[in-house]
Design an enzyme around this catalytic site. Sequence first.
Site, PDB file in Angstrom:
ATOM      1  N   ARG A 239       0.863  -1.179   0.000  1.00  0.00           N
ATOM      2  CA  ARG A 239       0.000   0.000   0.000  1.00  0.00           C
ATOM      3  C   ARG A 239       0.899   1.228   0.000  1.00  0.00           C
ATOM      4  NH1 ARG A 239      -3.375  -2.700  -1.671  1.00  0.00           N
ATOM      5  NH2 ARG A 239      -5.421  -3.212  -0.811  1.00  0.00           N
ATOM      6  N   GLU A 268      -4.063   7.602  -4.688  1.00  0.00           N
ATOM      7  CA  GLU A 268      -4.349   6.951  -5.972  1.00  0.00           C
ATOM      8  C   GLU A 268      -5.649   7.504  -6.541  1.00  0.00           C
ATOM      9  OE1 GLU A 268      -4.098   2.691  -5.560  1.00  0.00           O
ATOM     10  OE2 GLU A 268      -2.080   2.800  -4.740  1.00  0.00           O
ATOM     11  N   HIS A 287      -1.451   0.355  -9.855  1.00  0.00           N
ATOM     12  CA  HIS A 287      -2.097  -0.609  -8.945  1.00  0.00           C
ATOM     13  C   HIS A 287      -2.694  -1.796  -9.712  1.00  0.00           C
ATOM     14  CE1 HIS A 287      -4.027  -0.905  -4.697  1.00  0.00           C
ATOM     15  NE2 HIS A 287      -3.818  -2.114  -5.209  1.00  0.00           N
TER      16      HIS A 287
HETATM   17  P1  NAP Z   1      -0.932 -11.460   4.372  1.00  0.00           P
HETATM   18  O1  NAP Z   1      -0.887 -12.898   3.985  1.00  0.00           O
HETATM   19  O2  NAP Z   1      -1.840 -11.021   5.463  1.00  0.00           O
HETATM   20  O3  NAP Z   1       0.576 -11.029   4.684  1.00  0.00           O
HETATM   21  C1  NAP Z   1       0.935  -9.846   5.281  1.00  0.00           C
HETATM   22  C2  NAP Z   1       2.163 -10.124   6.109  1.00  0.00           C
HETATM   23  O4  NAP Z   1       2.636  -8.874   6.621  1.00  0.00           O
HETATM   24  C3  NAP Z   1       1.879 -11.031   7.295  1.00  0.00           C
HETATM   25  O5  NAP Z   1       2.828 -12.070   7.325  1.00  0.00           O
HETATM   26  C4  NAP Z   1       2.002 -10.105   8.496  1.00  0.00           C
HETATM   27  O6  NAP Z   1       2.576 -10.724   9.626  1.00  0.00           O
HETATM   28  C5  NAP Z   1       2.986  -9.085   7.969  1.00  0.00           C
HETATM   29  N1  NAP Z   1       2.911  -7.844   8.739  1.00  0.00           N
HETATM   30  C6  NAP Z   1       1.822  -7.209   9.214  1.00  0.00           C
HETATM   31  N2  NAP Z   1       2.187  -6.095   9.852  1.00  0.00           N
HETATM   32  C7  NAP Z   1       3.526  -6.041   9.792  1.00  0.00           C
HETATM   33  C8  NAP Z   1       4.497  -5.136  10.269  1.00  0.00           C
HETATM   34  N3  NAP Z   1       4.141  -4.057  10.960  1.00  0.00           N
HETATM   35  N4  NAP Z   1       5.789  -5.389  10.028  1.00  0.00           N
HETATM   36  C9  NAP Z   1       6.154  -6.491   9.346  1.00  0.00           C
HETATM   37  N5  NAP Z   1       5.292  -7.380   8.864  1.00  0.00           N
HETATM   38  C10 NAP Z   1       3.997  -7.158   9.076  1.00  0.00           C
HETATM   39  O7  NAP Z   1      -1.306 -10.547   3.127  1.00  0.00           O
HETATM   40  P2  NAP Z   1      -1.009 -10.802   1.580  1.00  0.00           P
HETATM   41  O8  NAP Z   1      -2.173 -11.468   0.967  1.00  0.00           O
HETATM   42  O9  NAP Z   1       0.352 -11.357   1.420  1.00  0.00           O
HETATM   43  O10 NAP Z   1      -1.036  -9.288   1.070  1.00  0.00           O
HETATM   44  C11 NAP Z   1      -0.148  -8.326   1.595  1.00  0.00           C
HETATM   45  C12 NAP Z   1      -0.606  -6.937   1.241  1.00  0.00           C
HETATM   46  O11 NAP Z   1      -0.360  -6.710  -0.114  1.00  0.00           O
HETATM   47  C13 NAP Z   1      -2.122  -6.715   1.388  1.00  0.00           C
HETATM   48  O12 NAP Z   1      -2.453  -6.333   2.689  1.00  0.00           O
HETATM   49  C14 NAP Z   1      -2.407  -5.644   0.382  1.00  0.00           C
HETATM   50  O13 NAP Z   1      -2.377  -4.387   1.011  1.00  0.00           O
HETATM   51  C15 NAP Z   1      -1.277  -5.769  -0.602  1.00  0.00           C
HETATM   52  N6  NAP Z   1      -1.748  -6.231  -1.932  1.00  0.00           N
HETATM   53  C16 NAP Z   1      -1.544  -5.414  -2.987  1.00  0.00           C
HETATM   54  C17 NAP Z   1      -1.951  -5.818  -4.242  1.00  0.00           C
HETATM   55  C18 NAP Z   1      -1.730  -4.949  -5.425  1.00  0.00           C
HETATM   56  O14 NAP Z   1      -2.496  -5.013  -6.375  1.00  0.00           O
HETATM   57  N7  NAP Z   1      -0.696  -4.135  -5.437  1.00  0.00           N
HETATM   58  C19 NAP Z   1      -2.582  -7.053  -4.418  1.00  0.00           C
HETATM   59  C20 NAP Z   1      -2.774  -7.853  -3.309  1.00  0.00           C
HETATM   60  C21 NAP Z   1      -2.354  -7.433  -2.051  1.00  0.00           C
HETATM   61  P3  NAP Z   1       1.788 -11.584  10.708  1.00  0.00           P
HETATM   62  O15 NAP Z   1       2.055 -12.981  10.317  1.00  0.00           O
HETATM   63  O16 NAP Z   1       2.413 -11.203  11.975  1.00  0.00           O
HETATM   64  O17 NAP Z   1       0.344 -11.196  10.612  1.00  0.00           O
END
Ligand code: NAP
Length: 322
Positions: A239, A268, A287
């Site tokens: 993000r 955005e 995005h």
């Molecule tokens: P996810 O499986 O929930 O993974 C997020 C990871 O970040 C988790 O392992 C979490 O750790 C960790 N985390 C949370 N807060 C943190 C912090 N303060 N410091 C370090 N690590 C932290 O989510 P995902 O599906 O991989 O997606 C990740 C993010 O990518 C989404 O939230 C979204 O905003 C973004 N995204 C963007 C797009 C795009 O089109 N650009 C598409 C999809 C997703 P814990 O294990 O401790 O919870």
Amino acid sequence: MGEYKIVVTRKIPDESLDIMKKYGELYIWPEEEIAMPYERLKEEVCNAHALYTNVGDKIDRELLESAPHLKVISTMAVGFDNIDMEYARERGIAVGHTPSVLNETTADLAFTLLMAAGRRIVEGADYIKEEKWKSWGPMLLTGQDIYGARLGIIGMGRIGEGVARRALGFNMDVVYYNRNQKPHIEEEIGITYCELTDLLQTSDFIVLLAPGSEETRHMIGTEQFQLMKKSAVFINVSRGTNVDEQALYKALKEGGIWAAGLDVFEEEPISASHPLLSLPNVTAVPHIGSASIATRKKMAMMAAENLVAGIQGEKLPFEVQA
Ligand code: NAP
């Protein structure tokens, strides 16, 4: 026609609309690429029972207060930082999202940006189009090696893991930082946990994949860019709010880091006149992390299924766990 009103804030694939149609009267904002204006959305949700939304809509307390009958919010995204989760919970509104289905597509895009920024692909393509190419040059458009480099992933979740697996094919030395250490992933795919400072100081490529939240706001700023190598390539597919863009601009402009690949921005859509976009070492896309035809269709369907469950008072197949 069901008894409920469903508001859909973008034109989405027909198959997804079809399954919602049976449960209520649909209001569909007719545009695909123009966001439904906030005030217009407020008017439409005042008698709505379900809201089908996406990352481009601001679903804040004010909007939810104008929607007293709302039972479910379904977002066609995995991230939900645009939704006031605390207030939704307080009101008992179920919130659904689309995790997992977009992992590989988004990891593909993260790796695409890593390679494009590292090897100056957009700059090279423009170089030809602008008739600048006069001859082969020994150091012309030289970039950073990807094969064998060190990759630091911040946020080792579902998508982070996908990026790590790709990197192993390039013989990269993969380290990660996460809120909680994940020994099972370390063991399974052969990556190493690293404190954030260490990761920032030693990585050649850094990919940010932590979610957007109050906790992660500007988690990468001046201090973090100063720790990075001058040759570092920084990628953000998470993000925009996770990064202090002024600090990023300064680091890129003054040679603090080497290049950036960006899919997300603090605001955005980002304006074409934004200072970041004037830099040749920025590769920016709008995005499109999950934007493959197949994945977007699956996300649209998943979000429709969440909405249908919520409107009937059933447990959502993919409810936000926040
Ligand atoms: P996810 O499986 O929930 O993974 C997020 C990871 O970040 C988790 O392992 C979490 O750790 C960790 N985390 C949370 N807060 C943190 C912090 N303060 N410091 C370090 N690590 C932290 O989510 P995902 O599906 O991989 O997606 C990740 C993010 O990518 C989404 O939230 C979204 O905003 C973004 N995204 C963007 C797009 C795009 O089109 N650009 C598409 C999809 C997703 P814990 O294990 O401790 O919870």
